[in-house]
Motif scaffolding. Structure first.
Motif, PDB file in Angstrom:
ATOM      1  N   LEU A 203      64.175  73.096  45.588  1.00 17.86           N
ATOM      2  CA  LEU A 203      64.818  72.620  46.812  1.00 17.86           C
ATOM      3  C   LEU A 203      65.218  71.171  46.610  1.00 17.86           C
ATOM      4  O   LEU A 203      64.426  70.364  46.116  1.00 17.86           O
ATOM      5  N   ILE A 204      66.454  70.835  47.005  1.00 21.65           N
ATOM      6  CA  ILE A 204      66.960  69.473  46.842  1.00 21.65           C
ATOM      7  C   ILE A 204      67.484  68.985  48.183  1.00 21.65           C
ATOM      8  O   ILE A 204      68.342  69.633  48.794  1.00 21.65           O
ATOM      9  N   VAL A 205      66.964  67.864  48.653  1.00 25.78           N
ATOM     10  CA  VAL A 205      67.439  67.239  49.890  1.00 25.78           C
ATOM     11  C   VAL A 205      68.192  65.973  49.509  1.00 25.78           C
ATOM     12  O   VAL A 205      67.617  65.053  48.913  1.00 25.78           O
TER      13      VAL A 205
ATOM     14  N   GLY B 253      69.571  63.982  37.834  1.00 22.92           N
ATOM     15  CA  GLY B 253      70.310  65.149  37.354  1.00 22.92           C
ATOM     16  C   GLY B 253      69.627  65.826  36.180  1.00 22.92           C
ATOM     17  O   GLY B 253      69.715  67.062  36.021  1.00 22.92           O
ATOM     18  N   ALA B 254      68.934  65.050  35.360  1.00 22.94           N
ATOM     19  CA  ALA B 254      68.248  65.632  34.200  1.00 22.94           C
ATOM     20  C   ALA B 254      67.143  66.594  34.620  1.00 22.94           C
ATOM     21  O   ALA B 254      66.732  67.448  33.821  1.00 22.94           O
ATOM     22  N   ASP B 255      66.657  66.491  35.847  1.00 23.28           N
ATOM     23  CA  ASP B 255      65.563  67.352  36.323  1.00 23.28           C
ATOM     24  C   ASP B 255      66.047  68.478  37.230  1.00 23.28           C
ATOM     25  O   ASP B 255      65.217  69.215  37.797  1.00 23.28           O
TER      26      ASP B 255
ATOM     27  N   VAL C 249      56.321  67.599  45.406  1.00 22.86           N
ATOM     28  CA  VAL C 249      57.313  66.903  46.237  1.00 22.86           C
ATOM     29  C   VAL C 249      57.659  65.596  45.533  1.00 22.86           C
ATOM     30  O   VAL C 249      56.772  64.767  45.289  1.00 22.86           O
ATOM     31  N   SER C 250      58.937  65.418  45.219  1.00 17.22           N
ATOM     32  CA  SER C 250      59.362  64.250  44.442  1.00 17.22           C
ATOM     33  C   SER C 250      60.375  63.405  45.190  1.00 17.22           C
ATOM     34  O   SER C 250      61.110  63.899  46.048  1.00 17.22           O
ATOM     35  N   LEU C 251      60.400  62.140  44.836  1.00 17.84           N
ATOM     36  CA  LEU C 251      61.404  61.202  45.336  1.00 17.84           C
ATOM     37  C   LEU C 251      62.175  60.644  44.153  1.00 17.84           C
ATOM     38  O   LEU C 251      61.583  60.173  43.179  1.00 17.84           O
ATOM     39  N   TYR C 252      63.512  60.718  44.227  1.00 17.54           N
ATOM     40  CA  TYR C 252      64.385  60.150  43.205  1.00 17.54           C
ATOM     41  C   TYR C 252      65.317  59.141  43.873  1.00 17.54           C
ATOM     42  O   TYR C 252      66.122  59.502  44.738  1.00 17.54           O
ATOM     43  N   TRP C 253      65.191  57.888  43.482  1.00 12.75           N
ATOM     44  CA  TRP C 253      66.085  56.851  44.002  1.00 12.75           C
ATOM     45  C   TRP C 253      67.446  56.987  43.330  1.00 12.75           C
ATOM     46  O   TRP C 253      67.586  56.870  42.107  1.00 12.75           O
TER      47      TRP C 253
END
Length: 435
Positions: free
Chosen positions: A236-238, A228-230, A194-198
């Motif tokens: 799943l993208i929220v 975007g690079a990942d 589970v990741s967070l991207y600011w």
């Protein structure tokens, strides 16, 4: 002789008074306590009993048995129209058992005195929204990478999800960079990341800073490559954006200045932010479809767009505006209108347009998590002055900054993830029928 009898009578009266008075006081205290106890049974004062049940129960470590009105599920239901109703059970977790809550949203440990905001659940008009089941969620995302991308509302929703998932399985923080803006956790039990991207605009942006211009710069035709690079490794993208588009900004498209929002002295055309939000979300969804949509099968991707979450300031946010309400609005008491309605409509339309673009692409799922209305009805769920620890410990303050945008954890935003789980269940059912 009469005198002696009179004295004896007085002594007996005094003795009885001394003997009975303490028992009278005890009886009054007992009646008072009993009255208090009976009047608080129907509305628990804190989440501790529910939390302990969820952690200690061997038969169901993640939630108590479902109530009669929650048995059975209908994943085809419209979960976004309904009302808030009282719920005696309270949340799955509290502010002391979940280590991922951002300090400013940890209302319980910051001393918020009223606990009533924890005891409401969302009741859709046409069906029942089941209580969050962390093991069911983890099973659905087994061996997958779930990414929350966007502004601080994306982070708020992510932390809510992590807190509920960790009532059933422990996680490990694998990565943390740039003041908690980019983080990744791993649930070894299900091999879930589970990741967070600011990325407050989703597209490429340069945020204003103390040492630079007093406005943001957005490049509307370029996905922000910090996330975007990942895209290629995300299952799943929220996505969650909105509030940062209200700030002053200059917009670029095709390498040229398109216009700006609130930029006096820059000699650019004022174009507001509604169309900019539309362009940014369109570029983002098109970018995901182009980069991942053609892979199909098990390499496909699911995308959730969480719609705009309204603020509840009474007064100007920077001029002692506050959100003092302690209960939800009634079903018909508040309508989605003005800016809230416009932001939501843009996001809903762009989701539908992207669905058309992706039609026929195997393994691609896209859905709007339409929380605008149910969020609007919860003015009581924000940190308010308790974004700071015990803000009134030194007495009444002339001015205390309030947070009426983000949500207390635990709090109403937990419902976002309950509906998220139902969307995943629906996708799983669709996947089985397509095989």
């Amino acid at each position: 002789m009469a005198t002696v009898s009179s004295n004896q009578a007085k002594e007996q009266s005094s003795f009885l008074t001394k003997k009975l008075l303490p028992w009278t006081l005890y009886a009054l205290i007992l009646v008072t306590l009993l009255h208090f106890y009976l009047n608080t049974l129907s509305f628990p004062p804190s989440p501790q009993p529910q939390l302990l049940h969820s952690l200690n129960s061997h038969s169901s470590p993640h939630s108590p048995p479902p109530s009669d009105d929650e048995k059975g599920e209908d994943t085809s239901c419209d979960y976004f129209n309904g009302k808030w109703v009282r719920d005696k059970r309270g949340p799955l977790y509290n502010g002391t058992t979940c280590g991922t809550i951002k300090e400013n949203q940890n209302c319980i440990t910051h001393g918020r005195p009223d606990m009533g905001y924890l005891y409401w659940r969302w009741k859709p008009n046409e069906c029942h929204l089941p209580r969050f089941d962390p093991l069911a969620f983890l099973n659905l995302v087994r061996n997958k990478h779930l990414a929350f991308v966007g502004d601080s509302m994306a982070r708020n929703q992510l932390e809510s999800l992590l807190c509920m998932l960790t009532t059933a399985s422990s996680s490990t923080l694998l990565y943390n960079n740039d003041s908690n803006k980019f983080r990744r956790w791993h649930f070894a039990s299900h091999n879930v990341s589970v990741s967070l991207y600011w990325s407050p605009f989703l597209v490429k942006g340069v945020e204003k800073s103390n040492g630079g211009p007093d406005h943001n710069e957005l490049y509307l035709d370029h996905v922000d490559e910090r996330w975007g690079a990942d895209i290629g490794e995300m299952s799943l993208i929220v996505l969650s954006i909105g509030h940062w588009f209200l700030h002053p900004a200059v917009y670029y498209e095709g390498g040229l200045v398109l216009g700006c929002h609130y930029c006096p002295g820059l000699n650019h055309t004022e174009i507001g932010f509604y169309d900019v939000l539309r362009k940014a979300l369109r570029s983002t969804l098109n970018g995901i479809v182009d980069r991942r949509g053609g892979k199909g099968g098990s390499d496909g991707v699911g995308v959730i767009v969480t719609t705009f979450s309204p603020a509840h300031f009474e007064g100007e946010w920077d001029k002692a505006g506050a959100c003092p309400k302690t209960r939800p609005y009634g079903k018909e008491e508040k309508k989605v209108e003005g800016m809230d309605a416009e932001m939501r409509e843009i996001e809903m339309k762009e989701v539908e347009a992207a669905k058309v673009k992706a039609k026929g692409i195997g393994g691609f799922r896209l859905e709007a998590l339409d929380v605008t209305k149910l969020a609007l009805l919860r003015p009581d769920g924000h940190p308010g002055p308790y974004m700071y620890p015990f803000p009134f410990s030194n007495g009444a303050q002339e001015r205390v900054q309030n947070d009426c945008v983000h949500w207390c954890l635990p709090g109403p935003i937990d419902t976002w993830n309950e509906i998220f789980l139902q969307i995943l269940k629906k996708w799983e059912e669709q996947h089985r029928t397509e095989e």
